[in-house]
Design a protein around this motif. Structure first.
Motif, PDB file in Angstrom:
ATOM      1  N   LEU A  63       0.795  -1.230   0.000  1.00  0.00           N
ATOM      2  CA  LEU A  63       0.000   0.000   0.000  1.00  0.00           C
ATOM      3  C   LEU A  63       0.828   1.282   0.000  1.00  0.00           C
ATOM      4  O   LEU A  63       0.442   2.253  -0.619  1.00  0.00           O
ATOM      5  CB  LEU A  63      -0.931   0.015   1.210  1.00  0.00           C
ATOM      6  CG  LEU A  63      -2.007  -1.053   1.232  1.00  0.00           C
ATOM      7  CD1 LEU A  63      -2.810  -0.955   2.501  1.00  0.00           C
ATOM      8  CD2 LEU A  63      -2.911  -0.924   0.026  1.00  0.00           C
ATOM      9  N   GLY A  64       1.935   1.272   0.738  1.00  0.00           N
ATOM     10  CA  GLY A  64       2.673   2.518   0.897  1.00  0.00           C
ATOM     11  C   GLY A  64       4.157   2.434   0.642  1.00  0.00           C
ATOM     12  O   GLY A  64       4.900   3.301   1.097  1.00  0.00           O
ATOM     13  N   GLY A  65       4.584   1.362  -0.030  1.00  0.00           N
ATOM     14  CA  GLY A  65       6.008   1.221  -0.307  1.00  0.00           C
ATOM     15  C   GLY A  65       6.795   0.983   0.979  1.00  0.00           C
ATOM     16  O   GLY A  65       6.271   0.451   1.959  1.00  0.00           O
ATOM     17  N   PHE A  66       8.046   1.404   0.981  1.00  0.00           N
ATOM     18  CA  PHE A  66       8.906   1.196   2.146  1.00  0.00           C
ATOM     19  C   PHE A  66       8.374   1.897   3.392  1.00  0.00           C
ATOM     20  O   PHE A  66       8.332   1.289   4.463  1.00  0.00           O
ATOM     21  CB  PHE A  66      10.343   1.633   1.832  1.00  0.00           C
ATOM     22  CG  PHE A  66      11.288   1.381   2.963  1.00  0.00           C
ATOM     23  CD1 PHE A  66      11.729   0.099   3.235  1.00  0.00           C
ATOM     24  CD2 PHE A  66      11.722   2.426   3.771  1.00  0.00           C
ATOM     25  CE1 PHE A  66      12.591  -0.145   4.293  1.00  0.00           C
ATOM     26  CE2 PHE A  66      12.592   2.194   4.819  1.00  0.00           C
ATOM     27  CZ  PHE A  66      13.029   0.913   5.083  1.00  0.00           C
ATOM     28  N   PRO A  67       7.921   3.165   3.296  1.00  0.00           N
ATOM     29  CA  PRO A  67       7.363   3.802   4.500  1.00  0.00           C
ATOM     30  C   PRO A  67       6.142   3.058   5.043  1.00  0.00           C
ATOM     31  O   PRO A  67       5.963   2.933   6.253  1.00  0.00           O
ATOM     32  CB  PRO A  67       6.970   5.211   4.034  1.00  0.00           C
ATOM     33  CG  PRO A  67       7.786   5.460   2.817  1.00  0.00           C
ATOM     34  CD  PRO A  67       7.998   4.123   2.182  1.00  0.00           C
ATOM     35  N   GLY A  68       5.303   2.549   4.165  1.00  0.00           N
ATOM     36  CA  GLY A  68       4.140   1.787   4.593  1.00  0.00           C
ATOM     37  C   GLY A  68       4.529   0.514   5.319  1.00  0.00           C
ATOM     38  O   GLY A  68       3.925   0.146   6.323  1.00  0.00           O
ATOM     39  N   ALA A  69       5.561  -0.169   4.798  1.00  0.00           N
ATOM     40  CA  ALA A  69       6.041  -1.397   5.443  1.00  0.00           C
ATOM     41  C   ALA A  69       6.566  -1.098   6.841  1.00  0.00           C
ATOM     42  O   ALA A  69       6.280  -1.829   7.791  1.00  0.00           O
ATOM     43  CB  ALA A  69       7.124  -2.051   4.587  1.00  0.00           C
ATOM     44  N   VAL A  70       7.310  -0.019   6.973  1.00  0.00           N
ATOM     45  CA  VAL A  70       7.869   0.347   8.281  1.00  0.00           C
ATOM     46  C   VAL A  70       6.755   0.729   9.251  1.00  0.00           C
ATOM     47  O   VAL A  70       6.729   0.265  10.400  1.00  0.00           O
ATOM     48  CB  VAL A  70       8.894   1.502   8.134  1.00  0.00           C
ATOM     49  CG1 VAL A  70       9.309   2.056   9.486  1.00  0.00           C
ATOM     50  CG2 VAL A  70      10.109   1.035   7.350  1.00  0.00           C
ATOM     51  N   ILE A  71       5.817   1.543   8.797  1.00  0.00           N
ATOM     52  CA  ILE A  71       4.736   1.998   9.676  1.00  0.00           C
ATOM     53  C   ILE A  71       3.874   0.832  10.137  1.00  0.00           C
ATOM     54  O   ILE A  71       3.541   0.708  11.322  1.00  0.00           O
ATOM     55  CB  ILE A  71       3.889   3.084   8.972  1.00  0.00           C
ATOM     56  CG1 ILE A  71       4.696   4.386   8.920  1.00  0.00           C
ATOM     57  CG2 ILE A  71       2.555   3.299   9.657  1.00  0.00           C
ATOM     58  CD1 ILE A  71       4.074   5.472   8.090  1.00  0.00           C
TER      59      ILE A  71
END
Length: 184
Positions: free
Chosen positions: A71-79
Motif C-alpha cells: 500500500l505505501g512502499g517502504f514507509p508503509g512497510a515500516v509503519i
C-alpha cells in the motif's frame, strides 16, 4: 499520508486482539485488511498468509510488512510493522505500571488468564475455518492434506521441516500441473 495513518491504525487494532498468537491473528487480519478496508481480495489474502507462514518471523509481523509495502512502499512497510510490534509493547508497559501501583493478588492474575481462554478459542477456530474454507475451492488439496499428514507421522520428514515444505510444495505443483492437463 491518510492511508499510512489508517494502515497504522488497522495493524495496531490487529495487534491488540492478537493475544493468542500468530494463528489467532489471521482472523483479525482478514477482518481488517479484506472486509474493513478492502486492501486485499480474499485470494490475495490467502497468498499473503501463505507467504507470511513460510517466511521467518511471526505471521502478523510478516503480514503487516507485506500489506504495508503493497500500500505505501517502504514507509508503509515500516509503519505497519512498527504499529503491530509497538502497540502490544506499549500496552504491556501500561499493564506493568498498573500492576506495580495496584496490589493485585495471584488469584486475580490467574482469573484474568482464565478469562482469556474463550476468546483465544474463538480466534483460533475462526482462523482455522478461514484457512480450511479456502481449501474447499481446490479439492486436490483435500487429497494432499492427508498425504502430507501421513508423511509427517510415518517418515522422518518431521525431523527436517524444510524438507517437508519442499515435498508438499512439489506435490502441490505436480497436482496442479496434472489438473491443468486433465481439465484442458
Amino acid at each position: 499520508m491518510r492511508e499510512l495513518f489508517f494502515l497504522a491504525l488497522a495493524f495496531a487494532r490487529i495487534s491488540l486482539g492478537s493475544f493468542a498468537g500468530g494463528l489467532s491473528s489471521i482472523a483479525l487480519i482478514y477482518h481488517e485488511i479484506v472486509l474493513n478496508y478492502q486492501w486485499l481480495t480474499s485470494g490475495e489474502f490467502e497468498q499473503m498468509i501463505s507467504l507470511a507462514q513460510m517466511s521467518p518471523g511471526p505471521i502478523a509481523v510478516n503480514a503487516a510488512t507485506y500489506v504495508g509495502k503493497k500500500l505505501g512502499g517502504f514507509p508503509g512497510a515500516v509503519i505497519a510493522t512498527v504499529a503491530i510490534v509497538a502497540t502490544p509493547l506499549i500496552l504491556l508497559l501500561i499493564l506493568l505500571l498498573i500492576i506495580k501501583i495496584l496490589p493485585i493478588g495471584q488469584t486475580t492474575k490467574q482469573n484474568a488468564k482464565l478469562s482469556l481462554r474463550p476468546g483465544v478459542a474463538a480466534l483460533l477456530t475462526t482462523s482455522t475455518l478461514r484457512l480450511f474454507s479456502s481449501t474447499l475451492n481446490r479439492p486436490i488439496y483435500l487429497l494432499l492434506a492427508p498425504l502430507a499428514f501421513f508423511l509427517l507421522l510415518n517418515t522422518r520428514i518431521n525431523k527436517r521441516p524444510s524438507l517437508g515444505i519442499i515435498t508438499c510444495g512439489l506435490l502441490a505443483a505436480l497436482t496442479a500441473f496434472f489438473a491443468n492437463i486433465i481439465c484442458r
